[in-house]
Design an enzyme around this catalytic site. Structure first.
Site, mmCIF file in Angstrom:
data_model
loop_
_atom_site.group_PDB
_atom_site.id
_atom_site.type_symbol
_atom_site.label_atom_id
_atom_site.label_comp_id
_atom_site.label_asym_id
_atom_site.label_seq_id
_atom_site.Cartn_x
_atom_site.Cartn_y
_atom_site.Cartn_z
ATOM 1 N N HIS A 190 -9.226 0.799 5.196
ATOM 2 C CA HIS A 190 -7.936 0.975 5.882
ATOM 3 C C HIS A 190 -8.159 1.866 7.098
ATOM 4 O O HIS A 190 -8.983 2.792 7.056
ATOM 5 C CB HIS A 190 -6.922 1.600 4.916
ATOM 6 C CG HIS A 190 -5.531 1.611 5.460
ATOM 7 N ND1 HIS A 190 -5.111 2.536 6.389
ATOM 8 C CD2 HIS A 190 -4.472 0.797 5.230
ATOM 9 C CE1 HIS A 190 -3.845 2.281 6.705
ATOM 10 N NE2 HIS A 190 -3.435 1.234 6.011
ATOM 11 N N SER A 214 3.842 -2.586 10.262
ATOM 12 C CA SER A 214 5.293 -2.582 10.469
ATOM 13 C C SER A 214 5.973 -3.884 10.047
ATOM 14 O O SER A 214 6.936 -4.319 10.697
ATOM 15 C CB SER A 214 5.626 -2.221 11.925
ATOM 16 O OG SER A 214 5.177 -0.908 12.212
ATOM 17 N N GLY A 242 2.949 -1.254 4.217
ATOM 18 C CA GLY A 242 2.984 0.160 3.845
ATOM 19 C C GLY A 242 4.391 0.592 3.485
ATOM 20 O O GLY A 242 4.872 0.379 2.369
ATOM 21 N N ASN A 284 0.862 -1.179 0.000
ATOM 22 C CA ASN A 284 0.000 0.000 0.000
ATOM 23 C C ASN A 284 0.901 1.232 0.000
ATOM 24 O O ASN A 284 1.525 1.547 1.006
ATOM 25 C CB ASN A 284 -0.887 -0.026 1.257
ATOM 26 C CG ASN A 284 -1.688 1.245 1.435
ATOM 27 O OD1 ASN A 284 -1.806 2.053 0.510
ATOM 28 N ND2 ASN A 284 -2.242 1.432 2.628
ATOM 29 N N GLU A 316 -6.610 4.251 8.257
ATOM 30 C CA GLU A 316 -6.439 5.695 8.004
ATOM 31 C C GLU A 316 -7.714 6.290 7.413
ATOM 32 O O GLU A 316 -8.063 7.433 7.690
ATOM 33 C CB GLU A 316 -5.222 5.924 7.089
ATOM 34 C CG GLU A 316 -3.927 5.713 7.860
ATOM 35 C CD GLU A 316 -2.738 5.319 7.000
ATOM 36 O OE1 GLU A 316 -2.814 5.426 5.759
ATOM 37 O OE2 GLU A 316 -1.725 4.896 7.583
ATOM 38 N N GLY A 359 2.841 1.770 10.737
ATOM 39 C CA GLY A 359 3.810 2.850 10.580
ATOM 40 C C GLY A 359 4.540 3.232 11.846
ATOM 41 O O GLY A 359 5.159 4.293 11.909
ATOM 42 N N LYS A 419 0.007 4.269 -0.222
ATOM 43 C CA LYS A 419 -0.656 5.443 0.363
ATOM 44 C C LYS A 419 -0.461 6.660 -0.557
ATOM 45 O O LYS A 419 -0.457 6.495 -1.763
ATOM 46 C CB LYS A 419 -0.140 5.698 1.788
ATOM 47 C CG LYS A 419 -0.141 4.429 2.637
ATOM 48 C CD LYS A 419 0.095 4.703 4.079
ATOM 49 C CE LYS A 419 0.245 3.386 4.824
ATOM 50 N NZ LYS A 419 0.206 3.515 6.255
ATOM 51 N N GLU A 441 -4.894 -5.519 10.685
ATOM 52 C CA GLU A 441 -3.883 -4.489 10.893
ATOM 53 C C GLU A 441 -4.158 -3.754 12.205
ATOM 54 O O GLU A 441 -5.012 -2.853 12.239
ATOM 55 C CB GLU A 441 -3.928 -3.465 9.753
ATOM 56 C CG GLU A 441 -3.695 -4.050 8.378
ATOM 57 C CD GLU A 441 -3.166 -2.973 7.424
ATOM 58 O OE1 GLU A 441 -2.051 -3.136 6.950
ATOM 59 O OE2 GLU A 441 -3.860 -1.978 7.199
HETATM 60 C C1 PEP Z 1 -0.485 -0.078 6.162
HETATM 61 O O1 PEP Z 1 -0.552 1.121 5.956
HETATM 62 O O2 PEP Z 1 -1.396 -0.822 5.797
HETATM 63 C C2 PEP Z 1 0.694 -0.583 6.843
HETATM 64 C C3 PEP Z 1 0.673 -1.806 7.274
HETATM 65 O O3 PEP Z 1 1.737 0.300 6.990
HETATM 66 P P1 PEP Z 1 3.205 -0.061 7.565
HETATM 67 O O4 PEP Z 1 3.651 -1.351 6.910
HETATM 68 O O5 PEP Z 1 4.061 1.090 7.159
HETATM 69 O O6 PEP Z 1 3.067 -0.232 9.025
#
Ligand code: PEP
Length: 245
Positions: free
Chosen positions: A90, A205, A226, A8, A92, A166, A10, A160
């Site tokens: 998601h 992460s 991400g 992703n 966010e 993040g 973003k 998630e």
């Molecule tokens: C995400 O945004 O779905 C995500 C898992 O981000 P990150 O891997 O950066 O934690």
């Protein structure tokens, strides 16, 4: 079960970033992993035209097929470009755009109607984790975000934890295993035998250094990534770990 490594991007990436997708396609041309990149919508069309087997997805879609919704993109439009997937719900978008489970369910249905595979995201907040409400939050989100027909067409669930996205913080392996087992049970309760074919991704992460232990867990069929999906070099490490899992 299909293994999936989904990236992703973003709100990151301009046209020069498309070379990262080409690099992934070259490096993993014979992979048994479904490699998927969800770039920003500005890159979707060009990403879909790239040669190679990397699948392309969007990061969101509208609940309606068309209409007076300034600035929005429908699942039909995404499908027309040649994309295969769309991330729905998601965290966010749930927190920044007020997307409720009901809206997520409508978007999921809209995606499936257009032949897209929705990747429905669920996950507890830090407060819910600290208050031992993780499983009840997951149950509420799964129940509310999936339509009764959801398992009759391709669909993917991404667990998630909001506090892991993040941040560099990852739940313990037993915590991830517990939630994934719970998700599988909930899906079986609701959809019966169809539930065994629904890939469950972990997201939050994931990096090259922790991917192998996460993919070794039962009921983890891949990852939604991400930050570590932006560079082919980094994402490749995760894909290699999934290929070996
Ligand atoms: C995400 O945004 O779905 C995500 C898992 O981000 P990150 O891997 O950066 O934690």
């Amino acid at each position: 079960m299909q293994k999936i490594a989904a990236g992703n991007w973003k709100m990151n990436g301009i046209s020069t970033s498309l070379s990262e997708i080409s690099l992934l396609a070259q490096r993993h041309s014979t992979s048994d992993v479904e490699i998927l990149i969800c770039p920003p919508v500005t890159l979707l069309g060009n990403a879909c035209s790239l040669p190679g087997s990397v699948a392309i997805g969007a990061q969101n879609c509208h609940i309606s097929r068309s209409g007076a919704y300034t600035g929005e993109i429908s699942a039909q439009m995404i499908a027309e470009l040649g994309a295969k997937y769309v991330i729905i719900g998601h965290s966010e978008r749930r927190s920044n755009n007020g997307e409720t489970d009901y809206i997520v369910q409508k978007k999921m249905m809209s995606a499936q109607q257009e032949g897209l595979t929705p990747i429905v995201c669920i996950g507890e907040t830090l407060r819910q984790r600290q208050n031992s409400q993780t499983l009840s939050a997951i149950k509420t989100q799964l129940d509310g975000s999936l339509s009764s027909e959801a398992a009759k067409s391709p669909i993917v669930i991404a667990y998630e934890p909001v506090w892991a996205i993040g941040t560099g913080h990852v739940p313990s392996m037993s915590e991830i295993a517990q939630v994934h087992e719970f998700c599988r049970k909930q899906l079986k309760r609701r959809f019966g035998d169809l539930a065994v074919n629904i890939p469950l991704l972990y997201g939050g992460s994931v990096k090259g250094s922790n991917a192998a232990e996460i993919f070794a867990l039962q009921n983890v069929n891949g990852a939604l990534v991400g930050g570590a999906s932006l560079k082919a070099e980094d994402f490749s490490q995760i894909i290699l770990a999934l290929e070996d899992a």
